[in-house]
Structures are given as structure tokens and as C-alpha cells.
Design a protein around this motif. Structure first.
Motif, short mmCIF file in Angstrom:
data_model
loop_
_atom_site.label_atom_id
_atom_site.label_comp_id
_atom_site.label_asym_id
_atom_site.label_seq_id
_atom_site.Cartn_x
_atom_site.Cartn_y
_atom_site.Cartn_z
N LEU A 140 42.10 28.61 35.74
CA LEU A 140 40.75 28.43 35.22
C LEU A 140 39.87 28.13 36.42
CD1 LEU A 140 38.71 28.07 32.90
CD2 LEU A 140 39.38 25.66 32.83
N VAL A 141 38.89 28.99 36.67
CA VAL A 141 38.01 28.83 37.84
C VAL A 141 36.56 28.86 37.39
CG1 VAL A 141 39.68 29.92 39.40
CG2 VAL A 141 37.90 31.30 38.36
N GLN A 142 35.69 28.31 38.24
CA GLN A 142 34.26 28.40 38.02
C GLN A 142 33.71 29.43 38.99
OE1 GLN A 142 32.09 24.72 38.25
NE2 GLN A 142 30.46 25.56 36.99
N VAL A 143 32.96 30.39 38.45
CA VAL A 143 32.43 31.49 39.25
C VAL A 143 31.39 30.94 40.23
CG1 VAL A 143 31.18 33.69 39.17
CG2 VAL A 143 32.82 33.11 37.36
N PRO A 144 31.56 31.22 41.54
CA PRO A 144 30.62 30.69 42.54
C PRO A 144 29.33 31.52 42.62
CG PRO A 144 32.28 32.01 43.62
CD PRO A 144 32.65 31.96 42.16
N GLU A 145 28.32 30.96 43.27
CA GLU A 145 27.08 31.69 43.54
C GLU A 145 27.39 32.83 44.51
OE1 GLU A 145 23.89 31.30 42.50
OE2 GLU A 145 24.34 29.59 41.21
N GLN A 146 26.74 33.96 44.30
CA GLN A 146 26.99 35.14 45.12
C GLN A 146 25.75 36.01 45.09
OE1 GLN A 146 28.64 36.92 47.71
NE2 GLN A 146 30.49 36.21 46.69
N LYS A 147 25.41 36.63 46.21
CA LYS A 147 24.22 37.48 46.27
C LYS A 147 24.51 38.91 45.81
CE LYS A 147 22.06 34.87 49.95
NZ LYS A 147 21.59 34.85 51.32
N ALA A 148 25.72 39.38 46.00
CA ALA A 148 26.06 40.78 45.70
C ALA A 148 26.10 41.01 44.19
CB ALA A 148 27.40 41.15 46.31
N ASP A 149 25.89 42.25 43.77
CA ASP A 149 25.93 42.59 42.35
C ASP A 149 27.36 42.67 41.83
OD1 ASP A 149 23.12 44.87 42.51
OD2 ASP A 149 23.19 42.71 42.21
N THR A 150 28.23 43.35 42.56
CA THR A 150 29.64 43.48 42.18
C THR A 150 30.50 43.14 43.39
OG1 THR A 150 29.12 45.25 40.60
CG2 THR A 150 31.41 45.05 41.28
N VAL A 151 31.48 42.25 43.16
CA VAL A 151 32.34 41.82 44.27
C VAL A 151 33.80 41.93 43.86
CG1 VAL A 151 30.63 40.22 45.21
CG2 VAL A 151 32.28 39.40 43.54
N GLN A 152 34.66 42.00 44.85
CA GLN A 152 36.09 41.97 44.59
C GLN A 152 36.55 40.53 44.49
OE1 GLN A 152 38.17 44.17 47.61
NE2 GLN A 152 37.84 46.09 46.55
N VAL A 153 37.48 40.29 43.56
CA VAL A 153 38.06 38.97 43.37
C VAL A 153 39.55 39.07 43.66
CG1 VAL A 153 38.47 37.09 41.73
CG2 VAL A 153 36.37 38.43 41.58
N VAL A 154 40.04 38.20 44.54
CA VAL A 154 41.47 38.16 44.85
C VAL A 154 41.96 36.73 44.72
CG1 VAL A 154 41.50 40.19 46.35
CG2 VAL A 154 41.06 37.95 47.33
N VAL A 155 43.23 36.60 44.40
CA VAL A 155 43.89 35.30 44.30
C VAL A 155 44.95 35.25 45.39
CG1 VAL A 155 45.28 33.78 42.85
CG2 VAL A 155 43.51 35.21 41.81
N ALA A 156 44.98 34.15 46.12
CA ALA A 156 45.98 33.96 47.16
C ALA A 156 46.76 32.68 46.86
CB ALA A 156 45.34 33.87 48.52
N VAL A 157 48.08 32.80 46.92
CA VAL A 157 48.97 31.66 46.77
C VAL A 157 49.87 31.68 48.00
CG1 VAL A 157 50.71 30.52 45.36
CG2 VAL A 157 48.90 31.85 44.25
N GLY A 158 49.65 30.72 48.89
CA GLY A 158 50.39 30.74 50.15
C GLY A 158 50.01 31.97 50.95
N ASP A 159 51.01 32.75 51.38
CA ASP A 159 50.74 33.96 52.14
C ASP A 159 50.71 35.21 51.27
OD1 ASP A 159 53.42 33.98 51.55
OD2 ASP A 159 54.07 34.64 53.54
N LYS A 160 50.80 35.05 49.95
CA LYS A 160 50.79 36.19 49.02
C LYS A 160 49.39 36.35 48.43
CE LYS A 160 55.60 35.62 47.93
NZ LYS A 160 56.58 35.17 46.97
N THR A 161 48.91 37.60 48.40
CA THR A 161 47.58 37.91 47.87
C THR A 161 47.70 38.91 46.73
OG1 THR A 161 46.66 37.57 50.07
CG2 THR A 161 45.29 38.73 48.49
N SER A 162 46.91 38.70 45.69
CA SER A 162 46.95 39.58 44.51
C SER A 162 46.21 40.88 44.78
CB SER A 162 46.30 38.88 43.31
OG SER A 162 44.89 38.82 43.50
N ASN A 163 46.33 41.79 43.82
CA ASN A 163 45.50 42.98 43.85
C ASN A 163 44.06 42.56 43.55
OD1 ASN A 163 46.46 42.28 41.21
ND2 ASN A 163 45.62 44.20 40.45
N ALA A 164 43.10 43.36 43.97
CA ALA A 164 41.69 43.02 43.78
C ALA A 164 41.22 43.41 42.39
CB ALA A 164 40.84 43.73 44.83
N MET A 165 40.43 42.54 41.79
CA MET A 165 39.73 42.81 40.54
C MET A 165 38.25 42.87 40.87
SD MET A 165 41.73 39.90 38.35
CE MET A 165 41.49 38.69 39.65
#
Length: 122
Positions: free
Chosen positions: A75-100
Motif C-alpha cells: 500500500l503506497v501513497q502516490v507522490p507528486e510528479q510533473k510528468a503525465d505518465t510515468v513508469q512505476v517499479v518496485v525494488a526489493v533489495g537488488d531485485k526490481t520488478s517489471n515496469a507498470m
């Protein structure tokens, strides 16, 4: 004439089989989630850490605040961002998810939704 009809039927079946078995050439589209800065977003998946601080959720180049963490969701709170569409990734340790993709709405709305996630009252 009987052999000619059988040849046509066999040819039609061959063409139908070849057409039906051809690989799908369409490009798979990535789903886009839309919302506003400040909204709460549940990210479902697997491999998350139960420790909030061990999970990093990045919207474009801005880190989101992780409010709750479980092995199956964040559960996350969406941060302020200037761009219209951005990629979202999750990182746990050295592992990174696919981009949404996350699309920031151009008009701000007040949206409220209540969902019992863990059965715990705050």
C-alpha cells in the motif's frame, strides 16, 4: 469431378489450419493506471518484503511512501510528479520488478474508497 471436390475440400482445410495456427503478431499493450498525487495505491504481486523499509516504489524518478507491506501486496501513497505518465517499479533489495504505467490525472478530484485489507482497525 469427385476427386476435384475432395481436392478443394482438402485445400480449404489446409488453408484454414495454416491461418488458425499462425502466431499472433499484435504487440501486447501495458495496462495504465490513472490517479492523482496523494492517492493510495495497492500494488499486488509476490516477492515483496514484509518490512516496509525494504520495499522501494519509484514513480518515474520519485520515491513513493510505502504505508503497508505484505508478501503479496504493498500500500503506497502516490507522490507528486510533473510528468503525465510515468513508469512505476518496485525494488526489493537488488531485485526490481517489471515496469507498470501510472498516468497522473490533469484535473484533481477528491476520491474516497474504503477496503478492508487486513481486518485491522486503525
Amino acid at each position: 469431378m469427385k476427386h476435384y471436390n475432395m481436392f478443394v475440400v482438402a485445400l480449404m482445410l489446409l488453408v484454414a489450419a495454416m491461418t488458425a495456427c499462425s502466431p499472433n503478431q499484435t504487440k501486447k499493450e501495458t495496462a495504465t493506471v490513472a490517479g492523482n498525487a496523494g492517492n493510495f495505491l495497492i500494488i499486488r504481486g509476490h516477492g515483496f518484503s514484509k518490512e516496509k523499509a525494504a520495499n522501494k516504489v519509484i514513480f518515474g524518478d520519485v520515491a513513493a511512501q510505502v504505508l503497508r507491506a505484505n508478501a503479496d501486496y504493498l500500500l503506497v501513497q502516490v507522490p507528486e510528479q510533473k510528468a503525465d505518465t510515468v513508469q512505476v517499479v518496485v525494488a526489493v533489495g537488488d531485485k526490481t520488478s517489471n515496469a507498470m504505467l501510472f498516468e497522473y490525472n490533469t484535473t484533481r478530484k477528491l476520491v474516497a474508497s474504503v477496503q478492508n485489507i487486513a481486518g485491522v482497525a486503525y
